[in-house]
Design an enzyme around this catalytic site. Structure first.
Site, PDB file in Angstrom:
ATOM      1  N   GLY A  13      -2.426  -7.257   6.426  1.00 18.24           N
ATOM      2  CA  GLY A  13      -2.787  -6.410   7.558  1.00 18.24           C
ATOM      3  C   GLY A  13      -3.511  -7.127   8.676  1.00 18.24           C
ATOM      4  CB  ALA A  83     -13.221  -7.232   2.905  1.00 26.64           C
ATOM      5  CG  ASP A  88     -10.200   8.738   3.852  1.00 32.58           C
ATOM      6  OD1 ASP A  88     -11.162   7.942   3.895  1.00 32.58           O
ATOM      7  OD2 ASP A  88      -9.192   8.624   4.562  1.00 32.58           O
ATOM      8  CE1 TYR A 147     -12.897   2.298   6.817  1.00 27.86           C
ATOM      9  CE2 TYR A 147     -12.939   3.588   8.843  1.00 27.86           C
ATOM     10  CZ  TYR A 147     -12.564   2.451   8.148  1.00 27.86           C
ATOM     11  OH  TYR A 147     -11.861   1.452   8.791  1.00 27.86           O
ATOM     12  N   PRO A 177     -11.071  -1.507  16.022  1.00 28.81           N
ATOM     13  CG  PRO A 177      -9.939  -2.775  14.447  1.00 28.81           C
ATOM     14  CD  PRO A 177     -11.293  -2.220  14.770  1.00 28.81           C
ATOM     15  CB  ILE A 180      -3.889  -1.320  13.615  1.00 25.62           C
ATOM     16  CG1 ILE A 180      -5.159  -1.340  14.488  1.00 25.62           C
ATOM     17  CG2 ILE A 180      -3.091  -2.614  13.773  1.00 25.62           C
ATOM     18  CD1 ILE A 180      -4.916  -1.426  15.977  1.00 25.62           C
TER      19      ILE A 180
END
Length: 240
Positions: A13, A83, A88, A147, A177, A180
């Protein structure tokens, strides 16, 4: 003189794109991964970049791994803390384990990655610290309290380190970001992906290489006056 760069989560990624870009920039690059041996081998076979396996959530593993990288490749001048994991769930359903796992990897893991290289950077009077945060650390996100908290915390880390490291020639910056086109995002159902793209004024997902170019800029020797900053790379989806 070639700089030595370490990219955590650097075999897939966004991390893989960053590692490749830094190699193209002339750096000696090492990349870490947590568990996918097959992907790591394929990455090394493709790029020639050395890979190392450790859990960034574990300080002792991180310190030992970093010591091995410096023995094999050289003192680390550039560290990219990329990393990260997701676990979720809406907050009322989130478990303590889901909270803890994300905190340990995405926040404590950043400490564990930077702390062992910091003394050497201070001694050599040069360093580039780059943390890959997220648009969701800036604006929050449904079902991502854990998160979003870590990615917002990562921004606090770089703003503080920038002040501590500036006189020693060390910069600390972040890239946030947006959405993506990584393997993870492309794996979501097409309708969900279309919904995501509908919220992005650019009308498309970002490419990993676009994030890598942000890192390349921040990692350069000539970027020493850019410190404590955040680059938002999200297709105009969110402004700070």
């Amino acid at each position: 003189m070639a700089r030595t760069a370490l990219v955590t989560g650097g075999t897939r990624g966004i991390g893989a794109a960053i590692a490749k870009q830094l190699k193209a920039d002339g750096c000696d690059v090492a990349a870490t991964y947590a568990g996918n041996d097959e992907a790591a081998k394929a990455f090394t076979d493709e790029t020639g970049i050395k890979t190392y396996k450790w859990n960034v959530a574990d300080y002792d593993e991180s310190a030992a791994g970093i010591a091995q990288v410096e023995k094999d490749v050289g003192p680390i001048d550039i560290v990219v803390a990329n990393a990260g994991i997701t676990r979720d769930a809406p907050f009322h359903k989130m478990t303590p384990d889901q909270w803890r796992e994300v905190i340990d990897t995405n926040l404590t893991g950043v400490f564990n990655t930077i702390h062992p290289v910091w003394p050497g950077m201070r001694e050599r009077k040069f360093g580039r610290v780059i943390v890959i945060s997220s648009i969701n650390g800036q604006k929050g996100q449904f079902a991502q309290v854990n998160y979003a908290a870590t990615k917002a915390g990562d921004l606090g880390i770089i703003k503080s380190l920038a002040q501590e490291g500036a006189r020693a020639g060390i910069t600390a910056n972040a890239v946030c970001p947006g959405y993506i086109a990584t393997e993870m995002v492309m794996a979501v159902p097409e309708k969900v992906r279309e919904s995501i793209i509908g919220q992005i004024p650019a009308g498309r997902l970002g490419e990993p290489e676009e994030i890598a170019r942000c890192v390349s800029f921040l990692a350069a020797d000539g970027s020493g006056f850019i410190n404590g900053s955040t680059i938002s790379a999200n297709g105009a989806q969110f402004f700070v």
